[in-house]
Design a protein around this motif. Structure first.
Motif, short mmCIF file in Angstrom:
data_model
loop_
_atom_site.label_atom_id
_atom_site.label_comp_id
_atom_site.label_asym_id
_atom_site.label_seq_id
_atom_site.Cartn_x
_atom_site.Cartn_y
_atom_site.Cartn_z
N ASP A 145 0.55 -0.95 -0.44
CA ASP A 145 -0.25 -0.04 0.67
C ASP A 145 0.85 1.23 0.26
N HIS A 146 0.72 2.11 -0.87
CA HIS A 146 1.07 3.03 -0.77
C HIS A 146 1.31 4.33 0.32
N SER A 147 0.11 4.25 1.15
CA SER A 147 -0.21 4.94 2.47
C SER A 147 1.78 4.41 3.05
N ALA A 148 1.95 3.28 2.99
CA ALA A 148 2.83 2.83 4.20
C ALA A 148 4.22 3.41 4.12
N VAL A 149 3.98 3.51 2.82
CA VAL A 149 5.78 4.22 1.92
C VAL A 149 6.24 5.16 3.47
N MET A 150 7.12 5.82 3.09
CA MET A 150 7.86 7.00 4.00
C MET A 150 7.36 8.52 3.18
N GLY A 151 7.37 8.96 4.28
CA GLY A 151 7.02 10.63 3.09
C GLY A 151 5.97 10.52 2.01
N HIS A 152 4.85 9.64 1.84
CA HIS A 152 4.10 10.11 0.30
C HIS A 152 4.46 10.99 -0.41
N GLY A 153 6.19 10.34 -0.62
CA GLY A 153 6.72 11.55 -1.97
C GLY A 153 5.79 10.85 -3.48
N SER A 154 6.28 11.56 -4.29
CA SER A 154 5.89 11.35 -5.76
C SER A 154 7.59 10.19 -6.04
N TYR A 155 7.08 9.70 -7.15
CA TYR A 155 7.73 8.63 -7.32
C TYR A 155 7.91 8.52 -8.72
N THR A 156 9.80 7.86 -8.64
CA THR A 156 10.55 8.34 -10.07
C THR A 156 10.68 7.55 -10.47
N ASN A 157 11.31 8.08 -11.85
CA ASN A 157 11.21 5.93 -12.71
C ASN A 157 12.20 5.27 -12.53
N LEU A 158 13.02 5.64 -10.55
CA LEU A 158 14.26 4.81 -10.78
C LEU A 158 13.81 3.07 -10.03
N GLN A 159 14.15 2.27 -10.19
CA GLN A 159 13.68 0.91 -8.98
C GLN A 159 14.92 1.11 -8.77
N MET A 160 14.94 0.50 -7.29
CA MET A 160 16.01 -1.10 -6.47
C MET A 160 15.81 -2.33 -6.61
N MET A 161 16.87 -2.57 -6.69
CA MET A 161 17.08 -4.27 -7.07
C MET A 161 17.96 -4.74 -6.42
N LEU A 162 17.47 -6.06 -5.41
CA LEU A 162 18.56 -5.90 -4.42
C LEU A 162 18.49 -8.40 -4.88
N TYR A 163 19.73 -8.81 -4.73
CA TYR A 163 19.36 -9.86 -4.88
C TYR A 163 20.34 -10.23 -3.94
N ILE A 164 19.98 -11.36 -3.20
CA ILE A 164 21.07 -11.72 -2.48
C ILE A 164 21.10 -13.49 -2.68
N GLU A 165 21.90 -13.49 -3.04
CA GLU A 165 22.61 -14.98 -3.40
C GLU A 165 22.36 -15.97 -2.75
N LYS A 166 24.11 -15.34 -2.11
CA LYS A 166 24.04 -17.03 -1.57
C LYS A 166 24.57 -16.74 0.47
N ILE A 167 25.20 -17.43 1.31
CA ILE A 167 25.84 -17.45 2.55
C ILE A 167 27.02 -18.34 2.40
N PRO A 168 28.07 -17.55 2.08
CA PRO A 168 29.40 -18.50 1.59
C PRO A 168 29.57 -19.03 3.32
N LYS A 169 29.78 -19.14 4.59
CA LYS A 169 29.57 -18.72 5.84
C LYS A 169 28.98 -18.02 6.75
N VAL A 170 28.47 -18.72 7.71
CA VAL A 170 27.66 -18.41 8.87
C VAL A 170 28.59 -19.47 9.75
N VAL A 171 28.59 -18.90 11.38
CA VAL A 171 29.13 -18.84 12.37
C VAL A 171 28.03 -20.35 12.76
N PRO A 172 28.68 -21.55 13.17
CA PRO A 172 27.46 -22.82 13.24
C PRO A 172 26.95 -23.07 14.85
N ARG A 173 25.03 -23.57 14.95
CA ARG A 173 25.68 -23.24 16.45
C ARG A 173 26.00 -23.82 16.90
#
Length: 220
Positions: A24-52
């Protein structure tokens, strides 16, 4: 007014791919006008993480959560069960407003890495802090405070904020693992051209590893 944020995955299950998430647009911070830009996030992998700490069950059930930039809308990746080298393969495309651009100097993009517990509460492994200060410096005209679309027109590909292995740190600033991330901002045309790089990564990974990060067995 509704805004569509695209979420895609290369998982073979057709029902889980090419999903469109609507916020919902009302949930977006600032209620500002939208541009022609987009942000792309790609999370590929976690090469390592501390084990339990539990030596009998050292492998984690990893997922990553975050908020759509500039909103309170939360997103969570699929859980990768019983692995400390998970292939996340999560992509999100987010619309960017003028207000978002103005806040990027002080408001980073935050990812939370979690370990899903099948009995008790999930455990926060750590967070990933991605600074966005380079975006307004590159794309916003300092005199008019407007987006410099002429700069964008001279580039075939989007502005690359991050294409690297980032540290996962706990609240005490101790490193608990690493995550491979791509974060870029550009026009839809620029991001579509950038998709080729993401597809090449997916294909290369799937040829050699499974979603737990285990190498495929080669049969001669």
């Amino acid at each position: 007014m509704k805004i569509k944020c695209q979420f895609t995955s290369s998982k073979r299950n057709a029902s889980s791919s090419n999903v469109e998430k609507v916020i919902d647009h009302s949930a977006v911070m600032g209620h500002g006008s939208y541009t022609n830009l987009q942000m792309m996030l790609y999370i590929e992998k976690i090469p390592k993480v501390v084990p339990r700490a539990d030596k009998e069950f050292p492998f984690r059930n990893v997922y990553i959560s975050y908020k759509i930039y500039g909103s309170n809308e939360g997103v969570r990746t699929d859980v990768r069960w019983r692995t400390n080298t998970p292939y996340i393969d999560h992509k999100m495309v987010i619309p960017i407003s003028q207000d978002h651009m103005q806040k990027m100097d002080v408001l980073p993009f935050i990812l939370e890495v979690w370990d899903k517990d099948e009995i008790s509460a999930d455990q926060l492994v750590g967070i990933v802090n991605i600074g966005l200060g380079s975006v307004p410096r590159a794309l916003v005209d300092p005199e008019t405070q407007e987006i410099n679309y002429e700069f964008l027109k001279t580039n075939q590909y989007p502005l690359l904020i991050c294409d690297d292995i980032m540290p996962i740190k706990d609240l005490g600033d101790e490193e608990k693992g690493q995550v491979q991330i791509v974060l870029a901002i550009g026009t839809p045309v620029q991001l579509n051209k950038f998709e080729t790089r993401i597809k090449e990564r997916r294909d290369r990974y799937s040829e050699n590893y499974d979603i737990k990060g285990r190498a495929h067995t080669r049969h001669e």
